[in-house]
Scaffold this active site. Structure first.
Site, PDB file in Angstrom:
ATOM      1  N   GLN A 178       0.849  -1.320   0.244  1.00  0.00           N
ATOM      2  CA  GLN A 178       0.129   0.083   0.039  1.00  0.00           C
ATOM      3  C   GLN A 178       1.053   1.318  -0.452  1.00  0.00           C
ATOM      4  O   GLN A 178       0.394   2.646   0.061  1.00  0.00           O
ATOM      5  CB  GLN A 178      -1.163   0.476   1.409  1.00  0.00           C
ATOM      6  CG  GLN A 178      -1.974  -0.964   1.833  1.00  0.00           C
ATOM      7  CD  GLN A 178      -3.022  -0.805   0.145  1.00  0.00           C
ATOM      8  OE1 GLN A 178      -3.256   0.197  -0.942  1.00  0.00           O
ATOM      9  NE2 GLN A 178      -2.993  -1.949  -0.024  1.00  0.00           N
ATOM     10  N   CYS A 184      -9.103  -8.679   4.620  1.00  0.00           N
ATOM     11  CA  CYS A 184      -7.325  -9.065   5.154  1.00  0.00           C
ATOM     12  C   CYS A 184      -7.077  -9.160   6.462  1.00  0.00           C
ATOM     13  O   CYS A 184      -5.895  -9.193   6.421  1.00  0.00           O
ATOM     14  CB  CYS A 184      -6.905  -9.536   4.088  1.00  0.00           C
ATOM     15  SG  CYS A 184      -7.460 -10.603   2.443  1.00  0.00           S
TER      16      CYS A 184
HETATM   17  N1  PLP Z   1      -0.063  -6.468   1.825  1.00  0.00           N
HETATM   18  C1  PLP Z   1      -1.071  -5.206   2.114  1.00  0.00           C
HETATM   19  C2  PLP Z   1      -1.203  -4.826   3.041  1.00  0.00           C
HETATM   20  C3  PLP Z   1      -2.119  -5.476   0.985  1.00  0.00           C
HETATM   21  O1  PLP Z   1      -2.814  -4.439   1.503  1.00  0.00           O
HETATM   22  C4  PLP Z   1      -2.409  -6.394  -0.255  1.00  0.00           C
HETATM   23  C5  PLP Z   1      -3.591  -6.601  -0.674  1.00  0.00           C
HETATM   24  O2  PLP Z   1      -4.207  -5.993  -0.549  1.00  0.00           O
HETATM   25  C6  PLP Z   1      -1.375  -7.630  -0.076  1.00  0.00           C
HETATM   26  C7  PLP Z   1      -0.569  -7.326   1.253  1.00  0.00           C
HETATM   27  C8  PLP Z   1      -1.536  -8.624  -0.616  1.00  0.00           C
HETATM   28  O3  PLP Z   1      -1.791  -7.963  -2.191  1.00  0.00           O
HETATM   29  P1  PLP Z   1      -1.628  -9.420  -2.914  1.00  0.00           P
HETATM   30  O4  PLP Z   1      -2.965 -10.000  -2.817  1.00  0.00           O
HETATM   31  O5  PLP Z   1      -1.563  -8.780  -4.444  1.00  0.00           O
HETATM   32  O6  PLP Z   1      -0.332 -10.634  -2.818  1.00  0.00           O
END
Ligand code: PLP
Length: 432
Positions: free
Chosen positions: A217, A383
């Site tokens: 982010q 998440c």
């Molecule tokens: N870390 C953060 C802070 C996130 O916002 C996200 C996705 O929303 C992720 C990790 C994981 O990203 P990805 O699903 O592209 O692996």
């Protein structure tokens, strides 16, 4: 003859983004949803893609498509050069020491898992400690849980301050020579909290720990300089920074990457292969087994170029202004909202999580009513389930901003919430 981009040459970090021009590059934004102009406020989940990125994908498949790094023919050489150009561009974008420190992965999640498996596998042992924060996305929590469980190590959590900031004093208290690794998000995907990564790294290094930054982010939204951050690993996802899905990257310090074993094994990552043993290719190939996602990496290059042309200081300023406008407008028009995240915009990215009527209205109901008005926001735990227990809410609504969002869209969100209040008036006014 060199072509000089006059508009860009005259641009300073204070020059506001030309959002009308930017929006013309994003065909998806020109549609109506449920009879209303689309207001896309879900870029923290994934960003929209400009024509330049979509065209790079089309061009790649129409003109260059070939496997890379192997055949001695023209298309293969061209594809290899385009693929490697993105690596070089990304290295410059985050100020890596060189392109060999950039490993392409599928996403941030895979990049973090790579560090957990390949660095953690060799360096974490029984009784060691891994420090993470209370604001982790599951992608920067579950890999460390599994590593700790497998090695008999312990997880420690940096708390948040009452104003949802990273608690630096509490972090310093957690550090000891038992701590081998510190993992933290640069920017929280729920609170928007910006972590003081440079200070975190400095203190971690004093006790000999390595620092892993989840930059999912931050890389899309602000200037990132991994040297200034002082961290050891930095993970990001292309799809959150105007690029295609299916591509992410891990940056790591050369010495650490060189000392780590490979992640996946097979073609492309080898030096010599004999019947019973093999050696590994140098960086970065050692970590890129098999045919990579060539087309999407190439298009990711177009996304980085687009962001570079805008200027990351300007991107950050634009989001700060949108957030200032949103917090002001929502606080005035909707005092019944519960907001989560620092009020101080120097410590806050463009993410706005809230609940309506102290959570009396379910976030899914809020999101559905907003969707009926063409406004795309996210509802749920994003998440980050353990974080929501700290927020004292099972879930929340999240609006998130990017380069194509306008203050008019902030007004649309506020009007959308008027409708939520109208529908749920009785629930909101019921004594808690
Ligand atoms: N870390 C953060 C802070 C996130 O916002 C996200 C996705 O929303 C992720 C990790 C994981 O990203 P990805 O699903 O592209 O692996």
């Amino acid at each position: 003859m060199a072509v000089i981009d006059i508009a860009r040459a005259q641009q300073t970090p204070e020059t506001p983004l030309d959002v009308d021009a930017i929006r013309r590059d994003f065909p998806i934004l020109a549609q109506t949803v449920n009879g209303h102009p689309l207001v896309y406020l879900d870029s923290a989940a994934t960003s929209q893609k400009p024509r330049q990125v979509i065209q790079a994908l089309v061009d790649y498949y129409e003109r260059h498509n070939s496997n890379i790094h192997r055949a001695a023919h023209t298309l293969a050489a061209r594809s290899t050069e385009l693929y490697e150009r993105t690596r070089t561009r990304l290295a410059g974008f985050i100020n890596a020491s060189g392109p060999a420190e950039i490993i392409f992965t599928r996403n941030t999640t895979e990049a973090l898992n790579l560090v957990a498996a390949c660095w953690g596998g060799g360096h974490i042992g029984p009784g060691d400690e891994i420090v993470v924060t209370q604001m982790e996305h599951h992608s920067n929590l579950v890999p460390w849980q599994r590593l700790a469980e497998g090695k008999g190590a312990h997880l420690k959590f940096v708390p948040l301050t009452p104003t949802f900031k990273f608690d630096l004093a509490a972090y310093a208290e957690l550090l000891s020579p038992r701590v081998k690794l510190v993992a933290l998000p640069h920017v929280s995907n729920v609170l928007g909290t910006i972590a003081p990564v440079a200070e975190v790294s400095r203190l971690a290094h004093e006790v000999g720990a390595v620092v892993v930054v989840d930059g999912a982010q931050s890389a899309p939204h602000m200037p990132v300089d991994v040297q200034a951050l002082g961290c050891d690993f930095f993970a990001l996802s292309a799809h959150k920074m105007l690029g295609p899905t299916g591509v992410g990257a891990l940056w790591g310090r050369t010495a650490l990457l060189e000392a780590m074993p490979p992640f996946l094994s097979g073609g492309s990552m080898i030096g010599e292969v004999q019947w019973t043993k093999s050696t590994w290719a140098p960086l970065p190939q050692k970590f890129e087994a098999g045919t990579p996602n060539i087309a999407d990496v190439v298009a990711f290059g177009a996304a980085i170029e687009y962001l570079e042309r805008l200027g990351m200081e300007r991107v950050r300023r634009h989001e700060v202004e949108l957030m200032r406008c949103a917090l002001g407008a929502l606080r005035e028009a909707h005092p019944e909202l519960t907001h989560y995240g620092p009020g101080d915009l120097d410590f806050r990215g463009g993410v706005l999580a809230f609940n309506v009527g102290h959570g009396a209205v379910h976030p899914h109901d809020v999101a559905q009513l907003l969707d009926g008005q063409g406004i795309a926001v996210r509802a749920g735990h994003h998440c980050a389930r353990p974080l929501h227990s700290v927020m004292d809410a099972p879930s929340s609504v999240r609006a998130s901003f990017y380069v194509y969002n306008t203050t008019e869209e902030v007004d649309a969100l506020s009007r959308g919430l008027d409708e939520v209040k109208r529908v749920f008036r009785r629930v909101i006014e019921r004594p808690q």
